[in-house]
Design an enzyme around this catalytic site. Structure first.
Site, PDB file in Angstrom:
ATOM      1  N   ASP A  24       0.835  -1.204   0.000  1.00 53.74           N
ATOM      2  CA  ASP A  24       0.000   0.000   0.000  1.00 53.74           C
ATOM      3  C   ASP A  24       0.872   1.258   0.000  1.00 53.74           C
ATOM      4  O   ASP A  24       2.021   1.228   0.445  1.00 53.74           O
ATOM      5  CB  ASP A  24      -0.899  -0.032   1.243  1.00 53.74           C
ATOM      6  CG  ASP A  24      -2.039   0.974   1.146  1.00 53.74           C
ATOM      7  OD1 ASP A  24      -2.344   1.440   0.029  1.00 53.74           O
ATOM      8  OD2 ASP A  24      -2.621   1.297   2.203  1.00 53.74           O
ATOM      9  N   ASN A  72      -9.893  -2.939  -7.241  1.00 51.22           N
ATOM     10  CA  ASN A  72      -9.069  -1.986  -8.008  1.00 51.22           C
ATOM     11  C   ASN A  72      -9.614  -1.709  -9.412  1.00 51.22           C
ATOM     12  O   ASN A  72      -9.277  -0.702 -10.036  1.00 51.22           O
ATOM     13  CB  ASN A  72      -7.612  -2.466  -8.119  1.00 51.22           C
ATOM     14  CG  ASN A  72      -6.840  -2.338  -6.826  1.00 51.22           C
ATOM     15  OD1 ASN A  72      -5.873  -3.057  -6.598  1.00 51.22           O
ATOM     16  ND2 ASN A  72      -7.245  -1.421  -5.948  1.00 51.22           N
TER      17      ASN A  72
HETATM   18  C1  FPP Z   1      -1.668   0.434  -3.494  1.00 50.44           C
HETATM   19  O1  FPP Z   1      -1.244   1.755  -3.628  1.00 50.44           O
HETATM   20  C2  FPP Z   1      -1.094  -0.429  -4.495  1.00 50.44           C
HETATM   21  C3  FPP Z   1      -1.772  -0.952  -5.557  1.00 50.44           C
HETATM   22  C4  FPP Z   1      -3.192  -0.661  -5.822  1.00 50.44           C
HETATM   23  C5  FPP Z   1      -1.167  -1.837  -6.525  1.00 50.44           C
HETATM   24  C6  FPP Z   1       0.180  -2.378  -6.184  1.00 50.44           C
HETATM   25  C7  FPP Z   1       0.953  -2.430  -7.431  1.00 50.44           C
HETATM   26  C8  FPP Z   1       2.284  -2.369  -7.556  1.00 50.44           C
HETATM   27  C9  FPP Z   1       3.232  -2.347  -6.426  1.00 50.44           C
HETATM   28  C10 FPP Z   1       2.901  -2.315  -8.880  1.00 50.44           C
HETATM   29  C11 FPP Z   1       2.496  -3.427  -9.751  1.00 50.44           C
HETATM   30  C12 FPP Z   1       2.965  -4.717  -9.207  1.00 50.44           C
HETATM   31  C13 FPP Z   1       3.275  -5.766  -9.961  1.00 50.44           C
HETATM   32  C14 FPP Z   1       3.733  -7.017  -9.329  1.00 50.44           C
HETATM   33  C15 FPP Z   1       3.170  -5.735 -11.419  1.00 50.44           C
HETATM   34  P1  FPP Z   1      -2.314   2.924  -3.645  1.00 50.44           P
HETATM   35  O2  FPP Z   1      -2.397   3.454  -5.023  1.00 50.44           O
HETATM   36  O3  FPP Z   1      -3.626   2.450  -3.102  1.00 50.44           O
HETATM   37  O4  FPP Z   1      -1.652   3.931  -2.683  1.00 50.44           O
HETATM   38  P2  FPP Z   1      -2.392   5.050  -1.796  1.00 50.44           P
HETATM   39  O5  FPP Z   1      -3.168   4.308  -0.743  1.00 50.44           O
HETATM   40  O6  FPP Z   1      -1.272   5.846  -1.256  1.00 50.44           O
HETATM   41  O7  FPP Z   1      -3.287   5.814  -2.711  1.00 50.44           O
END
Ligand code: FPP
Length: 260
Positions: A24, A72
């Site tokens: 996250d 998502n």
């Molecule tokens: C949460 O951050 C993360 C995700 C929704 C996706 C995680 C993806 C990656 C680390 C990259 C892709 C991974 C692979 C293995 C291809 P957020 O956007 O919810 O962060 P925030 O809570 O700060 O908004």
């Protein structure tokens, strides 16, 4: 295939064989840097590479990363497209690193909802790494735990209707057989980054006895030092599985899981 030497610091306690991570804080990290949110996901790939490599070198048996949840899909179209492109780039670009570290890749989730191009690269990487003898890297993609349980229930009901399953014999281990990847033992350690204390529909059944660790760092900042801190914290925990001390608990759940 040659067995790789394990480079593991002495944590002075038990070591987690299966680590699961809720990655996250990509968006927050990007905003803190004055960047567009999606660039946090791009930077997050560097953490994925470093954490995967370090876990493989330390002899972690399974690493499960929550890369894209069923929820998502509700994000802005542009962000979803960016994440799917990043997934494809990861699956192609990291093949060398996965092979060098003997890592097997497997995906869990409602994979039939992924774009065809991403699916193709996913299957190619799974096939290429299938015979590796090191760590299992599981990517949770289009994954939701409630969806997994609904899928499991649907499959079990079909088996009951077809006479393959006697409802009177159903217990928790029967249910396990209908989950996406029943052969991988449950996580020992669940890490969530960016300070949030939520499970967010991740492996609800499998984390019944997992130890939980919340790191303050956003995922792009979660690197080797933060991983070592999480494992050192785990080493200090006493796992009781509802009993008094772990080593006398009757059949702790992870021992009943079948090795992959
Ligand atoms: C949460 O951050 C993360 C995700 C929704 C996706 C995680 C993806 C990656 C680390 C990259 C892709 C991974 C692979 C293995 C291809 P957020 O956007 O919810 O962060 P925030 O809570 O700060 O908004």
């Amino acid at each position: 295939m040659a067995t790789r030497p394990i480079a593991r610091p002495d944590f002075g306690g038990s070591f987690p064989e299966h680590i699961a991570i809720i990655m996250d804080g990509n968006g927050r990290w990007a905003e803190q840097q004055g960047l567009r949110r999606v660039l946090g996901h791009r930077e997050g790939i560097n953490s994925v590479r470093e954490i995967t490599t370090e876990c493989a070198r330390m002899g972690v048996k399974s690493l499960t990363l929550y890369a894209f949840s069923v929820e998502n899909w509700k994000r802005p179209r542009m962000e979803v497209r960016y994440l799917m492109r990043l997934l494809r780039q990861f699956l192609v670009g990291e093949r060398g690193t996965l092979m060098d570290n003997g890592v097997r890749l497997r995906a869990i989730g409602r994979l039939d909802t992924l774009p065809e191009l991403a699916m193709r690269e996913l299957r190619a990487t799974e096939n290429m790494t299938a015979k590796n003898d090191g760590m299992l890297l599981r990517l949770a993609l289009s994954y939701g735990s409630r969806a997994e349980l609904a899928d499991a229930l649907r499959a079990a009901v079909r088996d009951v209707q077809a006479g393959r399953l006697d409802p009177d014999t159903i217990d928790d281990e029967t249910l396990r057989r209908y989950l996406y990847d029943p052969r991988t033992p449950d996580p020992d350690l669940l890490i969530r980054t960016a300070g949030e204390k939520r499970i967010s529909n991740f492996l609800l059944w499998q984390i019944s006895y997992s130890e939980i660790y919340v790191a303050d760092e956003c995922w792009p900042q979660f690197r080797k030092a933060q991983l070592l801190a999480a494992i050192a914290d785990y080493a200090r925990r006493v796992r009781k599985y509802g009993g008094l001390v772990a080593d006398v608990a009757p059949e702790p759940p992870r021992r009943r899981g079948m090795e992959a």
